[in-house]
Design an enzyme around this catalytic site. Sequence first.
Site, short mmCIF file in Angstrom:
data_model
loop_
_atom_site.label_atom_id
_atom_site.label_comp_id
_atom_site.label_asym_id
_atom_site.label_seq_id
_atom_site.Cartn_x
_atom_site.Cartn_y
_atom_site.Cartn_z
N GLY A 96 0.83 -1.22 0.04
CA GLY A 96 -0.16 -0.10 0.06
C GLY A 96 1.00 1.23 0.20
O GLY A 96 2.06 1.18 -0.67
N SER A 97 0.50 2.22 0.64
CA SER A 97 1.15 3.61 0.77
C SER A 97 2.28 3.41 1.35
O SER A 97 3.38 4.50 1.13
CB SER A 97 0.36 4.48 1.27
OG SER A 97 -0.94 4.62 0.64
N THR A 98 2.77 2.35 2.06
CA THR A 98 4.23 2.50 2.61
C THR A 98 5.22 2.33 1.30
O THR A 98 6.42 2.37 1.45
CB THR A 98 4.46 1.30 3.60
OG1 THR A 98 4.06 0.26 3.00
CG2 THR A 98 3.49 1.40 4.86
N PHE A 99 4.82 1.71 0.22
CA PHE A 99 5.56 1.79 -0.84
C PHE A 99 5.91 3.21 -1.54
O PHE A 99 6.69 3.06 -2.48
CB PHE A 99 4.96 0.71 -1.84
CG PHE A 99 5.77 0.36 -3.16
CD1 PHE A 99 6.53 -0.76 -3.01
CD2 PHE A 99 5.66 0.88 -4.49
CE1 PHE A 99 7.39 -1.07 -4.05
CE2 PHE A 99 6.56 0.74 -5.54
CZ PHE A 99 7.41 -0.36 -5.28
#
Lengths: 647, 379
Positions: free
Chosen positions: A326-329
Amino acid sequence: MRRSPAEGTESHARITRRSLLLGGGMLGFAGMLGLRMRYLQLEQADQFRLLAEENRVNIRLIPPARGEIFDRNGFAIALNQPSYRVTIVREDAGDVDEVIARLAALIELDDVTLERAMTEMRRSPPFLPITIADRITWEEMSRIAVNAPALPGVTPEVGLSRHYPLGGVFAHVVGYVGPVSDYDLSRIENPDQLLRIPRFQIGKVGVEAREEELLRGKAGTRQVEVNAVGRVMRELDRREGQPGATMQLTIDRQLQAYVQARLGDESAAAVVLNARTGEILSINSSPTFDPNLFVTGISVADYRDLTENDHRPLANKSVQGTYPPGSTFKMVTALAALEEGLFDERDTVWCPGHLEVSNRRFHCWKRAGHGHMNLNTALRESCDVYFYELALKVGIDKISAMAERLGLGTRFEIPMSGVAQGLNPTRDWKQSVRGAPWVVGDTVNVSIGQGFVLASPLQLAVMTARLATGLAVEPSLVKSVEGEDRTLPEPVPLAINPQHLQAVRGAMFAVSNHRRGTAYGSRIIEDAYRMAGKTGTSQVRNITAAERAAGVTRNEDLPWERRDHALFVDFAPFDNPEIAVAVVVEHGGGGSTAAAPIARDITLQALFKGDPPLDAYPVKDRDRIATQQERIRKLMPDPDGHKRTRA
Amino acid sequence: MSYLEYAVKTVPTGWRKILYLNWPLILLIMAVASTGFLMLYSVAGGSFSPWVEPQLKRFVMGLVLMLFVAMVPIWFWRNISVVAYLGTLVLLILVEIMGSVGMGAQRWIDLGFMRLQPSELMKITLVMLLAAYYDWLPLPRTSRPIWVAIPVLIILIPTALVLRQPDLGTSILLLAGGGMVMFMAGVHWAYFAAVIGMGVGLVTAVFQSRGTEWQLLKDYQYRRIDTFLDPASDPLGAGYHITQSKIALGSGGWTGRGFMQGTQSRLNFLPEKHTDFIFTTLAEEFGFVGAFSLLSLYALIVVFCIASALMNRDRFSSLLTLGIAATFFLFFAVNMSMVMGLAPVVGVPLPLVSYGGSAMLVLMVAFGLVQSAHVHRAR
């Protein structure tokens, strides 16, 4: 009747002839027997003597003590405990039923074990000791000892058995041991003779299994003289074995226990790394199970409970579980773009709430749109469209190259079971595995950590540590073996422009510390320990256009297994990163609400090496945190218990 | 021939008979028996119980019995030989009917103080009767069919009874012992050739009958034959006895492993180590030297018996002595062949050495007869 002298002479002559003939024959036969003796005893002597020796001498193995496992501070994680069992020798017992009846009056006898013992007894020679009760208490043991005269043939025996003092806390890391199965034997090429000892225990999962060779040690041997039925007559020679190696893990037992308690019953995983060295300080998966159950042999009911639980207690989610990051990427996408020089951190993108890419509409999580976004604000507020634009410019090749440099898609060498590789998708991968060419929509999906990309919590923690330090940190689990240091060499720099890294770190700082940051609610207010993080919420389902038109269903209204995964990664302190943390809560909902609070508590606990002062928390959280600390403290192991006893 | 025909004046009387005993033979017997005590002491793990003590008592009893039998004039024994044979035959039939069951074979009658095996006794009384028969039979009739058929019946009746017990070893001994007496009495060659020919036919029949309804031997006997033919095929099962006893023998080497040092027997690898397989212990502990010495002692006993028989002009005495020598020879030859893997395991003890009551006493009585013939011979 009278015989004439002539007949007498004739008779005597005939008897003489015949008896000399027969006597000669007899002597001839005796001579042949003599030759046979000569053949067996002189010509074949060496061979037969060897056979006699083989008959006589039997080599028995002495099982070595298994290596014990300690945490980084010398607290026991897995140790060998004396276990008491009762054996009975049939020929000494006389009336076996009577003796067992008397024994049953003293201690509780398990019907299943008893049944098995009786079967075994019928099949074995009468002098062989048969176990009739295993793992009895010291008290029961002394009761037997006191009543020994009434219990002929019954002997209490002491053996070593594996014990995990912290129960479920290390279940996924260290795993457990169990008796060697036929399946185990079939997998091992040229198995050690030790494994053939009945009920010999080997590591089944985790460190116990992966470091089996080290932990097992070397068998000692006992040469004994046995008679034809296998009874030991005397010992001829004894060679002591080598106990298994003592291992020290990089894990901090107190932190590990805290994290386990903090995760509670959630289906979740959390990894804490030393950001500079990559040492794993804690690595948890929840819910967990008691590995001691497996050592004794788990009951069918208990095992069914474990396998039928939809939170999958047996799975080690921290290394086996792979999730869309998700957004941690987004840090990966940002760094790839910055390193390419295509973007400046100050450049802005207009977010109208969606982006059209080759006739397909990609939405931002904020349907109304974020407006003008630069790197800092886009990461802080987790604007999707900004990263779509970045990805379209930089392309999948650079993104996956950056992902790889940050540790995604890499199977790290740590001795745990089923360490997953995750998936760092490339054009080649899609062509060869999916049989289809890479399309631009795939790039757009990957840019926000959706689509094909998959990462384990361990990989996310490594990524965060690398971002925090700019070093090619590798995770490690083993600190020392038998006192010999196993620390990895100092990690080398990643060769990423420090200014770019600093820009990303600054944006991550804003996530946790800016009023509009997605994790502002889970900030640390103690200046020296400020953390920088990133939330992530990864979909486990596709949102159809119809659904979107009807308004996206709130996570709380979905059944548990269809809710989004909640993720959070962070490092702290911001100025001088010491630890990196990754938390994944399966189907937890949003990263900021489900994962970030857990990550903050863990971060503080790791930094303070114990309960942090309440001042570190924002004022409105303090009462809640105080109650929570109180609750968890009760679950923590005795801080001085199970200190290492040998070096 | 009556006692009157014996040259009474030249025969020693009273206590003087003791001087005329065949003393070398007695010394040889004592030497062999002592070897037996030594070996029984060893296989018991260095203890007089459970075997040496009773065996010693029986040997002393046997010596007394032997001297007693030796003192009685040989013509008395000749005169009672028919009664002795018939009595033994009755006993054999008795065990068949009411004898106690042991080892799956009915072999003995419990007399209270000892268990009497009539089949052992039969070994002597058969030889006695055959000797008496040929003593009585005029020489020219020896080879006439009708006069050959009678001793054949005398041999076959007890042999068949013993075989029914079943005791293969003893029946072989009876058959072969009786046959040897007939041979020495001068029965024509052709009969023996015919019997051997028939024997070969019988062996063929035995093997052909295997597995059919009219199977001639018991399964265990077939298995023993199989084991004999290829003992290596099943070293822990059927061939165990032979394999282990060959290992024991072979590991003895030249001088053996030393008294009480034989691992094979001390650790129970040897079956029946105090009875039929006692020779293996001797061979293991005293090596080739010990084993060959015992063989030589046995051979010397046979030689002394034959010499005694040849010195004796009396037909009954000669044949009796020769018959006993032949039986004795068969005892040790079959036993040694068996333990050395040359013959099937048929259950024949090593004479004077193996533990066992009946066999020891019967042998001593037999040597008593030999002594009696020796003492009372015409000079």
